[in-house]
Scaffold this motif. Structure first.
Motif, PDB file in Angstrom:
ATOM      1  N   ARG A 292      44.607   9.517  -6.211  1.00 37.12           N
ATOM      2  CA  ARG A 292      45.163   8.173  -6.376  1.00 37.12           C
ATOM      3  C   ARG A 292      46.642   8.311  -6.712  1.00 37.12           C
ATOM      4  O   ARG A 292      47.052   9.260  -7.360  1.00 37.12           O
ATOM      5  CB  ARG A 292      44.416   7.367  -7.430  1.00 37.12           C
TER       6      ARG A 292
ATOM      7  N   PHE B 105      44.151   4.673  -3.453  1.00 36.10           N
ATOM      8  CA  PHE B 105      43.296   5.836  -3.621  1.00 36.10           C
ATOM      9  C   PHE B 105      42.680   6.217  -2.289  1.00 36.10           C
ATOM     10  O   PHE B 105      42.593   5.405  -1.358  1.00 36.10           O
ATOM     11  CB  PHE B 105      42.184   5.569  -4.649  1.00 36.10           C
TER      12      PHE B 105
ATOM     13  N   SER C 290      43.783   0.902  -6.122  1.00 33.86           N
ATOM     14  CA  SER C 290      43.401   1.431  -7.430  1.00 33.86           C
ATOM     15  C   SER C 290      44.102   0.599  -8.510  1.00 33.86           C
ATOM     16  O   SER C 290      45.293   0.293  -8.386  1.00 33.86           O
ATOM     17  CB  SER C 290      43.804   2.900  -7.532  1.00 33.86           C
TER      18      SER C 290
END
Length: 170
Positions: free
Chosen positions: A126, A136, A167
């Motif tokens: 990520r 990610f 993310s």
């Protein structure tokens, strides 16, 4: 005046960009994205909780929205049910982005998962653009299936998967 504005902009940009991808104990990351695999595609969501400097645990769930048609054969009228499309797993990660020391905004995490369909592994990464948002990607793979029935849709959650999405840092 222009120099002051440019200096303030650069300072504020530097403060905003001073995030860290994985902070360790107490860190919470949520990933939401697309799940792409042979025979179908769907959505995946996961949450990871930091336990130590380089260790986290979490949960991941996926649901296949689209499953490829099997054409004109003995299974042409069969469609996967919810139990065939859904999978949930408990997982542990070794967050080793700081070990490689590439960029503090990048976290690399290999791990293991114990799910409804199999025991498997994953490798992910990520990258955080800001303190709360990033992207990610993950590669997942089964290590051991729970049964050898080889039903028509058994392969859907027992194969190599690729995930990509957003993310969030909570």
């Amino acid at each position: 005046m222009k120099k002051v504005i440019v200096l303030l902009f650069l300072l504020s940009f530097g403060i905003i960009q001073s995030q860290q991808a994985f902070k360790g104990k107490g860190d919470i990351k949520v990933n939401v994205g697309a799940n792409i695999q042979d025979g179908g595609s769907g959505i995946q969501g996961s949450v990871d909780f930091g336990l130590a400097e380089n260790f986290s645990y979490g949960f991941v769930a996926s649901y296949l929205l689209g499953v490829n048609d099997y054409g004109a054969n003995q299974y042409s009228n069969k469609k996967p049910e919810f139990k065939d499309r859904f999978d949930a797993k408990f997982r542990i990660n070794a967050n080793i982005g700081n070990v490689f020391n590439i960029d503090e905004k990048l976290d690399i995490y290999p791990g293991l998962s114990l799910g409804l369909k199999n025991f498997g592994g994953h490798v992910g990464g990520r990258y955080l653009f800001t303190e709360g948002f990033g992207v990610f990607t993950e590669l997942g793979f089964p290590i051991a299936k729970y049964n050898d029935d080889n039903d028509l849709f058994d392969h859907l959650n027992n194969q190599f998967t690729f995930s990509l999405g957003a993310s969030f840092n909570l």
